[in-house]
Write an enzyme that holds these catalytic residues in place. Structure first.
Site, short mmCIF file in Angstrom:
data_model
loop_
_atom_site.label_atom_id
_atom_site.label_comp_id
_atom_site.label_asym_id
_atom_site.label_seq_id
_atom_site.Cartn_x
_atom_site.Cartn_y
_atom_site.Cartn_z
CB CYS A 199 -17.49 0.03 12.05
SG CYS A 199 -15.84 -0.67 12.01
CG HIS A 210 -17.48 4.27 11.24
ND1 HIS A 210 -16.81 4.22 12.44
CD2 HIS A 210 -16.88 3.33 10.44
CE1 HIS A 210 -15.87 3.30 12.37
NE2 HIS A 210 -15.88 2.75 11.17
CG ASN A 242 -12.29 2.36 11.88
OD1 ASN A 242 -13.04 2.22 12.84
ND2 ASN A 242 -12.49 1.78 10.71
C1 LIG Z 1 -7.28 1.10 3.49
C2 LIG Z 1 -7.31 2.32 2.58
C3 LIG Z 1 -6.91 3.55 3.37
C4 LIG Z 1 -6.35 2.13 1.44
O1 LIG Z 1 -6.43 3.23 0.57
P1 LIG Z 1 -6.53 3.02 -1.00
O2 LIG Z 1 -6.51 4.33 -1.65
O3 LIG Z 1 -7.74 2.15 -1.22
O4 LIG Z 1 -5.21 2.31 -1.30
P2 LIG Z 1 -4.98 0.91 -2.01
O5 LIG Z 1 -5.43 -0.19 -1.09
O6 LIG Z 1 -5.58 0.98 -3.37
O7 LIG Z 1 -3.45 0.93 -2.10
C5 LIG Z 1 -2.76 1.89 -2.88
C6 LIG Z 1 -1.30 1.60 -2.72
O8 LIG Z 1 -0.89 2.04 -1.43
C7 LIG Z 1 -0.24 0.96 -0.78
N1 LIG Z 1 -0.47 1.05 0.65
C8 LIG Z 1 -1.44 0.43 1.38
N2 LIG Z 1 -1.29 0.75 2.67
C9 LIG Z 1 -0.24 1.58 2.74
C10 LIG Z 1 0.40 2.24 3.81
N3 LIG Z 1 -0.02 2.14 5.08
N4 LIG Z 1 1.46 3.02 3.52
C11 LIG Z 1 1.91 3.18 2.27
N5 LIG Z 1 1.34 2.57 1.23
C12 LIG Z 1 0.29 1.77 1.46
C13 LIG Z 1 -0.83 -0.28 -1.39
O9 LIG Z 1 0.02 -1.39 -1.21
C14 LIG Z 1 -0.96 0.12 -2.83
O10 LIG Z 1 0.27 0.01 -3.46
P3 LIG Z 1 0.36 -0.66 -4.92
O11 LIG Z 1 -0.47 0.24 -5.79
O12 LIG Z 1 1.81 -0.64 -5.21
O13 LIG Z 1 -0.23 -2.02 -4.76
C15 LIG Z 1 -8.72 2.52 2.00
O14 LIG Z 1 -8.97 1.52 1.06
C16 LIG Z 1 -9.80 2.52 3.01
O15 LIG Z 1 -9.91 3.44 3.81
N6 LIG Z 1 -10.69 1.50 2.95
C17 LIG Z 1 -11.86 1.43 3.78
C18 LIG Z 1 -11.48 1.30 5.21
C19 LIG Z 1 -12.65 1.17 6.05
O16 LIG Z 1 -13.55 1.96 5.95
N7 LIG Z 1 -12.59 0.17 6.90
C20 LIG Z 1 -13.47 -0.08 7.93
C21 LIG Z 1 -14.87 -0.10 7.56
S1 LIG Z 1 -15.65 0.03 9.05
#
Ligand SMILES: CC(C)(COP(=O)(O)OP(=O)(O)OC[C@H]1O[C@@H](n2cnc3c(N)ncnc32)[C@H](O)[C@@H]1OP(=O)(O)O)[C@@H](O)C(=O)NCCC(=O)NCCS
Length: 322
Positions: free
Chosen positions: A109, A249, A279
């Protein structure tokens, strides 16, 4: 001598995949996706190839431009149509860029930032007149459509910038690039190499699908974006107040908000394009930059900061003057 970004371009595939449609595919809901990421829709390339998208974005940059001046083409992508010929070679051929040297670059990215950084250096050393830097992705090809933690995040598209050498103007003021190790591979995608006749029975097949430990990547991103921003501005004599616009980004709205808070800069100075694209890896920054440039907000002389972070782990920031 300055290297300027004089034109931008963008291309999106036709098909719009909404959060509502994702509710049919995996256990998720629109409100969760909007609240946790800022994404409502993303585009999926069904009819289009990566080359179609990158050609369209590049043609926007080259409209009315003397193509014989283009000495360099760098395509940043993790989802090329083919390994060989590389996307750069295909673009050079189809854009009729007879003088260009062309190659691909993979910095996930952060790829567009690495591409501009590389182009600037090569242009200065080789006296190149102009260069195309493209970020183009069909990320939905390598998305695991059964994993709700990742499939809601990604989309397809392409963005392009035309860089030109200018002996009288400033252009790029500063760049800062950093690689961080990723011992646990919190953001990874395998290669689907086939088992050879010589491989042992325990040959391990790596599916070509994005795997991500979301929370760890989130923490990395929030820290890395600020580290590269601080370092890019450090020795320039500028402060964040002097930057007219920030183009980050587009991975998660909460990461963009965190950068706004940490730098004390109003969120209205940050280009936000994530809502309708998700993204798009290395295409995110150039597409967002194009959105900013066509918004009518940017004036000649404005200073813009571009920021990327992603797999590798990698990150970088560039400040330039319009
Ligand atoms: C992926 C992302 C959106 C998840 O958000 P988060 O707040 O970290 O959420 P978590 O991973 O802690 O998950 C929280 C809960 O939501 C759930 N969850 C994850 N994806 C979900 C979805 N699409 N819909 C509903 N619930 C979801 C998880 O299973 C978790 O449930 P649990 O607590 O029962 O286990 C976030 O971590 C993120 O944006 N990460 C970085 C992404 C990124 O920048 N990637 C590329 C870099 S270039």
């Amino acid at each position: 001598m300055g290297i300027k970004i004089i034109k931008t371009g963008k291309a999106l595939p036709e098909y719009i995949l909404t959060n509502r449609e994702l509710e049919e595919l995996v256990d998720t809901d629109n409100d969760w996706i909007v609240e946790r990421t800022g994404i409502s829709n993303r585009r999926v390339a069904i009819k289009e190839s990566n080359l179609d998208l990158s050609l369209k974005a590049a043609e926007m940059c080259l409209k009315g431009y003397d193509r014989s001046k283009v000495d360099l083409v760098i395509v940043s992508t993790i989802t090329p149509d083919k390994l060989v010929p590389c996307m750069g070679s295909l673009l050079k051929r189809d854009l009729n860029l007879e003088n260009a040297i062309a190659f691909d670059l993979n910095a996930a990215c952060s790829g567009f930032i690495y591409g501009v950084w590389t182009a600037e250096a090569l242009m200065k050393v080789n006296n190149f007149r102009s260069a195309l830097v493209i970020g183009s992705e069909c990320l939905t090809r390598i998305t695991n459509w059964e994993d709700r933690g990742t499939c809601v995040l990604f989309g397809d598209g392409a963005g392009c910038a035309l860089l030109e050498r200018d002996d009288n103007e400033t252009g790029i003021i500063s760049s800062f690039i950093k690689n961080y190790d990723d011992p646990k591979e919190v953001l990874a995608c395998g290669m689907e190499y086939r088992k050879r006749p010589f491989d042992s029975e325990d040959f391990s097949y790596q599916p070509m699908l994005i795997e991500m430990a979301g929370t760890q990547v989130f923490k990395f991103a929030v820290n890395a974006i600020n580290e590269v921003m601080d370092n890019a501005i450090k020795d320039t004599g500028l402060t964040y107040e002097d930057i007219a616009f920030f183009v980050p980004h587009q991975a998660n709205m909460r990461i963009i908000n965190a950068a706004s808070q940490k730098t004390g800069q109003d969120i209205t100075k940050f280009q936000v394009s994530i809502k309708d694209t998700g993204n798009v890896s290395s295409a995110s920054v150039p597409m967002a930059l194009h959105d900013l440039m066509v918004s009518g907000k940017v004036k000649k002389g404005d200073k813009i900061m571009l920021m990327g972070f992603g797999g590798g782990l990698s990150a970088g920031a560039i400040i330039y003057q319009v």
